[in-house]
Design a protein around this motif. Structure first.
Motif, mmCIF file in Angstrom:
data_model
loop_
_atom_site.group_PDB
_atom_site.id
_atom_site.type_symbol
_atom_site.label_atom_id
_atom_site.label_comp_id
_atom_site.label_asym_id
_atom_site.label_seq_id
_atom_site.Cartn_x
_atom_site.Cartn_y
_atom_site.Cartn_z
ATOM 1 N N ASP A 146 6.231 -3.831 6.310
ATOM 2 C CA ASP A 146 6.314 -4.134 5.133
ATOM 3 C C ASP A 146 5.245 -3.970 3.728
ATOM 4 O O ASP A 146 5.457 -4.167 2.866
ATOM 5 N N GLU A 147 4.206 -3.724 4.593
ATOM 6 C CA GLU A 147 3.011 -3.980 3.491
ATOM 7 C C GLU A 147 2.519 -2.190 2.713
ATOM 8 O O GLU A 147 1.619 -1.694 2.236
ATOM 9 N N MET B 171 0.762 -1.113 0.160
ATOM 10 C CA MET B 171 0.200 0.306 -0.105
ATOM 11 C C MET B 171 0.516 1.039 0.193
ATOM 12 O O MET B 171 1.933 1.067 0.913
ATOM 13 N N PHE B 172 0.543 2.273 -1.107
ATOM 14 C CA PHE B 172 1.426 3.320 -1.596
ATOM 15 C C PHE B 172 0.276 4.015 -0.859
ATOM 16 O O PHE B 172 -0.201 4.768 -0.590
ATOM 17 N N VAL B 173 0.838 4.787 0.665
ATOM 18 C CA VAL B 173 -0.144 6.342 1.702
ATOM 19 C C VAL B 173 1.164 7.340 1.097
ATOM 20 O O VAL B 173 2.091 7.901 1.251
ATOM 21 N N VAL C 245 9.130 9.182 -7.955
ATOM 22 C CA VAL C 245 7.749 8.224 -7.276
ATOM 23 C C VAL C 245 8.278 7.015 -8.132
ATOM 24 O O VAL C 245 7.832 5.427 -7.523
ATOM 25 N N ASP C 246 8.351 7.204 -9.698
ATOM 26 C CA ASP C 246 8.960 6.370 -9.966
ATOM 27 C C ASP C 246 9.564 4.983 -8.872
ATOM 28 O O ASP C 246 9.984 3.852 -9.301
ATOM 29 N N ALA C 247 11.320 5.142 -8.932
ATOM 30 C CA ALA C 247 12.429 4.747 -8.285
ATOM 31 C C ALA C 247 11.411 4.362 -6.473
ATOM 32 O O ALA C 247 12.117 3.238 -6.542
ATOM 33 N N ILE C 248 11.248 5.174 -5.655
ATOM 34 C CA ILE C 248 10.062 4.402 -4.615
ATOM 35 C C ILE C 248 9.781 3.462 -5.419
ATOM 36 O O ILE C 248 9.374 2.515 -4.101
ATOM 37 N N VAL C 249 8.698 3.297 -6.138
ATOM 38 C CA VAL C 249 7.517 1.799 -6.485
ATOM 39 C C VAL C 249 8.483 0.757 -6.809
ATOM 40 O O VAL C 249 8.638 0.046 -6.429
ATOM 41 N N LYS C 250 9.846 1.102 -7.622
ATOM 42 C CA LYS C 250 9.908 0.459 -8.305
ATOM 43 C C LYS C 250 10.828 -0.062 -7.026
ATOM 44 O O LYS C 250 11.525 -1.654 -6.942
ATOM 45 N N GLN C 251 11.714 0.546 -6.214
ATOM 46 C CA GLN C 251 12.336 0.237 -4.750
ATOM 47 C C GLN C 251 11.525 -0.866 -4.085
ATOM 48 O O GLN C 251 11.420 -1.919 -3.811
ATOM 49 N N ALA C 252 10.158 -0.362 -3.843
ATOM 50 C CA ALA C 252 9.352 -1.461 -2.647
ATOM 51 C C ALA C 252 8.561 -2.666 -2.940
ATOM 52 O O ALA C 252 8.720 -3.329 -2.829
ATOM 53 N N ILE C 253 8.821 -2.679 -4.299
ATOM 54 C CA ILE C 253 7.654 -3.713 -5.418
ATOM 55 C C ILE C 253 9.223 -4.780 -5.815
ATOM 56 O O ILE C 253 8.220 -6.366 -6.116
#
Length: 186
Positions: free
Chosen positions: A106-107, A1-3, A173-181
Protein backbone atom coordinates in the motif's frame (compact mmCIF):
# COMPACT_ATOMS: atom_id res chain seq x y z
CA UNK A 1 5.90 6.30 -3.28
CA UNK A 2 5.12 6.67 -6.97
CA UNK A 3 7.37 4.45 -9.07
CA UNK A 4 7.61 5.52 -12.70
CA UNK A 5 8.84 2.77 -15.01
CA UNK A 6 8.81 1.79 -18.66
CA UNK A 7 11.13 1.64 -21.58
CA UNK A 8 13.74 4.17 -22.55
CA UNK A 9 12.17 7.19 -24.26
CA UNK A 10 8.62 6.66 -22.93
CA UNK A 11 8.66 9.84 -20.83
CA UNK A 12 9.67 8.69 -17.35
CA UNK A 13 11.69 11.84 -16.68
CA UNK A 14 8.87 14.09 -17.96
CA UNK A 15 6.26 12.37 -15.79
CA UNK A 16 8.53 12.54 -12.74
CA UNK A 17 9.15 16.25 -13.35
CA UNK A 18 5.38 16.76 -13.64
CA UNK A 19 4.81 14.95 -10.33
CA UNK A 20 7.45 17.18 -8.76
CA UNK A 21 6.11 20.42 -10.22
CA UNK A 22 2.37 19.79 -9.90
CA UNK A 23 2.16 17.61 -6.78
CA UNK A 24 5.40 18.83 -5.16
CA UNK A 25 6.70 15.25 -4.92
CA UNK A 26 10.45 15.17 -4.60
CA UNK A 27 12.22 12.77 -6.90
CA UNK A 28 14.38 10.14 -5.27
CA UNK A 29 17.78 10.81 -6.73
CA UNK A 30 19.31 7.56 -7.91
CA UNK A 31 22.93 6.70 -8.62
CA UNK A 32 24.68 5.94 -11.90
CA UNK A 33 28.16 5.42 -13.25
CA UNK A 34 27.20 6.81 -16.67
CA UNK A 35 28.47 10.21 -17.75
CA UNK A 36 26.02 13.13 -17.43
CA UNK A 37 24.12 14.19 -20.52
CA UNK A 38 24.30 17.82 -21.50
CA UNK A 39 22.46 19.89 -18.90
CA UNK A 40 22.34 17.16 -16.23
CA UNK A 41 23.63 18.03 -12.80
CA UNK A 42 25.13 15.87 -10.06
CA UNK A 43 22.82 15.48 -7.03
CA UNK A 44 19.91 16.86 -9.08
CA UNK A 45 19.43 14.39 -11.93
CA UNK A 46 21.54 11.57 -10.49
CA UNK A 47 24.37 11.02 -8.11
CA UNK A 48 27.03 10.59 -10.79
CA UNK A 49 29.45 8.06 -9.38
CA UNK A 50 32.72 6.38 -10.22
CA UNK A 51 32.77 2.58 -10.17
CA UNK A 52 34.40 2.72 -6.71
CA UNK A 53 32.09 5.33 -5.15
CA UNK A 54 29.04 3.49 -6.53
CA UNK A 55 29.97 0.45 -4.42
CA UNK A 56 29.90 2.52 -1.20
CA UNK A 57 26.10 2.94 -1.22
CA UNK A 58 23.40 0.80 0.43
CA UNK A 59 21.15 -0.18 -2.45
CA UNK A 60 17.58 -1.41 -2.36
CA UNK A 61 18.03 -2.31 -6.02
CA UNK A 62 20.70 -1.92 -8.65
CA UNK A 63 21.17 -2.91 -12.27
CA UNK A 64 23.74 -2.87 -15.04
CA UNK A 65 22.16 -1.14 -18.04
CA UNK A 66 23.87 -0.43 -21.33
CA UNK A 67 27.30 -0.85 -19.70
CA UNK A 68 26.60 1.44 -16.74
CA UNK A 69 25.55 0.81 -13.16
CA UNK A 70 22.29 2.29 -11.84
CA UNK A 71 20.80 1.96 -8.38
CA UNK A 72 18.57 3.48 -5.74
CA UNK A 73 19.99 3.76 -2.27
CA UNK A 74 18.26 3.61 1.09
CA UNK A 75 19.90 6.97 1.85
CA UNK A 76 18.34 8.51 -1.26
CA UNK A 77 14.89 7.32 -0.18
CA UNK A 78 15.38 8.79 3.29
CA UNK A 79 16.47 12.16 1.85
CA UNK A 80 13.34 12.32 -0.32
CA UNK A 81 10.99 11.30 2.51
CA UNK A 82 12.48 14.07 4.67
CA UNK A 83 11.06 16.56 2.15
CA UNK A 84 7.57 15.09 1.66
CA UNK A 85 5.56 11.96 2.54
CA UNK A 86 4.76 11.57 -1.20
CA UNK A 87 7.80 10.88 -3.37
CA UNK A 88 8.57 9.63 -6.86
CA UNK A 89 11.33 7.50 -8.34
CA UNK A 90 12.26 6.36 -11.84
CA UNK A 91 13.16 2.67 -12.07
CA UNK A 92 13.43 0.03 -14.75
CA UNK A 93 10.78 -2.68 -14.62
CA UNK A 94 13.04 -5.02 -12.67
CA UNK A 95 13.61 -2.32 -10.05
CA UNK A 96 9.88 -1.57 -9.88
CA UNK A 97 9.19 -5.25 -9.19
CA UNK A 98 11.87 -5.20 -6.47
CA UNK A 99 10.17 -2.23 -4.79
CA UNK A 100 6.83 -4.02 -4.84
CA UNK A 101 8.45 -7.02 -3.16
CA UNK A 102 10.56 -5.10 -0.62
CA UNK A 103 8.12 -2.42 0.52
CA UNK A 104 4.56 -2.62 1.86
CA UNK A 105 2.17 -2.93 -1.10
CA UNK A 106 0.00 0.00 0.00
CA UNK A 107 3.05 2.31 -0.03
CA UNK A 108 4.03 1.75 -3.68
CA UNK A 109 2.10 2.94 -6.74
CA UNK A 110 3.63 1.82 -10.04
CA UNK A 111 3.03 3.68 -13.31
CA UNK A 112 4.25 1.80 -16.37
CA UNK A 113 4.76 4.16 -19.32
CA UNK A 114 4.61 3.00 -22.91
CA UNK A 115 3.89 4.38 -26.37
CA UNK A 116 1.62 2.95 -29.02
CA UNK A 117 4.32 3.02 -31.75
CA UNK A 118 7.75 1.69 -30.81
CA UNK A 119 9.41 3.63 -33.65
CA UNK A 120 8.49 6.87 -31.82
CA UNK A 121 11.03 5.95 -29.13
CA UNK A 122 13.92 6.37 -31.58
CA UNK A 123 12.79 9.90 -32.45
CA UNK A 124 12.40 10.80 -28.77
CA UNK A 125 15.94 9.62 -28.03
CA UNK A 126 17.32 11.64 -30.95
CA UNK A 127 15.38 14.69 -29.80
CA UNK A 128 16.80 14.50 -26.27
CA UNK A 129 20.32 14.49 -27.70
CA UNK A 130 21.45 10.86 -27.48
CA UNK A 131 24.00 9.93 -30.15
CA UNK A 132 22.93 7.46 -32.85
CA UNK A 133 25.39 4.74 -31.83
CA UNK A 134 24.20 4.89 -28.21
CA UNK A 135 20.56 4.82 -29.34
CA UNK A 136 21.09 1.77 -31.55
CA UNK A 137 22.93 -0.01 -28.74
CA UNK A 138 20.15 0.80 -26.29
CA UNK A 139 17.35 -0.28 -28.63
CA UNK A 140 19.00 -3.66 -29.17
CA UNK A 141 19.80 -4.32 -25.49
CA UNK A 142 18.27 -7.06 -23.35
CA UNK A 143 16.95 -4.38 -21.02
CA UNK A 144 15.12 -2.60 -23.83
CA UNK A 145 13.45 -5.85 -24.87
CA UNK A 146 12.59 -6.64 -21.22
CA UNK A 147 11.10 -3.19 -20.53
CA UNK A 148 9.13 -3.10 -23.82
CA UNK A 149 6.42 -5.21 -22.20
CA UNK A 150 4.78 -5.06 -18.83
CA UNK A 151 6.35 -7.91 -16.84
CA UNK A 152 4.15 -10.45 -15.07
CA UNK A 153 5.43 -9.21 -11.67
CA UNK A 154 3.83 -5.81 -12.38
CA UNK A 155 0.81 -6.82 -14.45
CA UNK A 156 -1.77 -6.90 -11.66
CA UNK A 157 -0.40 -3.86 -9.83
CA UNK A 158 0.86 -1.30 -12.34
CA UNK A 159 -1.15 1.50 -13.90
CA UNK A 160 -0.38 1.43 -17.65
CA UNK A 161 -0.11 4.89 -19.19
CA UNK A 162 0.24 5.20 -22.96
CA UNK A 163 2.26 8.40 -23.36
CA UNK A 164 1.44 9.44 -26.93
CA UNK A 165 -0.21 12.76 -26.02
CA UNK A 166 1.24 14.81 -23.14
CA UNK A 167 -2.06 16.44 -22.08
CA UNK A 168 -3.80 13.05 -21.95
CA UNK A 169 -0.84 11.58 -20.04
CA UNK A 170 -1.10 14.34 -17.42
CA UNK A 171 -4.83 13.64 -16.99
CA UNK A 172 -4.12 9.93 -16.47
CA UNK A 173 -1.32 10.65 -14.00
CA UNK A 174 -3.58 13.08 -12.10
CA UNK A 175 -6.27 10.41 -11.78
CA UNK A 176 -3.76 7.80 -10.55
CA UNK A 177 -2.34 10.15 -7.92
CA UNK A 178 -5.76 11.29 -6.70
CA UNK A 179 -6.96 7.70 -6.41
CA UNK A 180 -3.83 6.70 -4.48
CA UNK A 181 -3.87 9.55 -1.98
CA UNK A 182 -7.57 9.69 -1.19
CA UNK A 183 -8.32 8.33 2.28
CA UNK A 184 -9.33 4.70 2.38
CA UNK A 185 -12.86 4.16 3.73
CA UNK A 186 -13.49 0.91 5.59
Amino acid sequence: MFVVTGNTGTGKTSVTKYLNDFFEMPKVITHTTRKPREGEMDQVDYYFESADSFKQNHFLEQVDYNGNQYGSSKEGLERAFEKNPLITIVLDTKGAATYLEALPEDEVVVMYLTVSKERDLYQRLVKRGDDVQSINSRLSSEEFVRDAQLPAALAAKAHVVVNDDWEETKRKVDAIVKQAIQPKVD
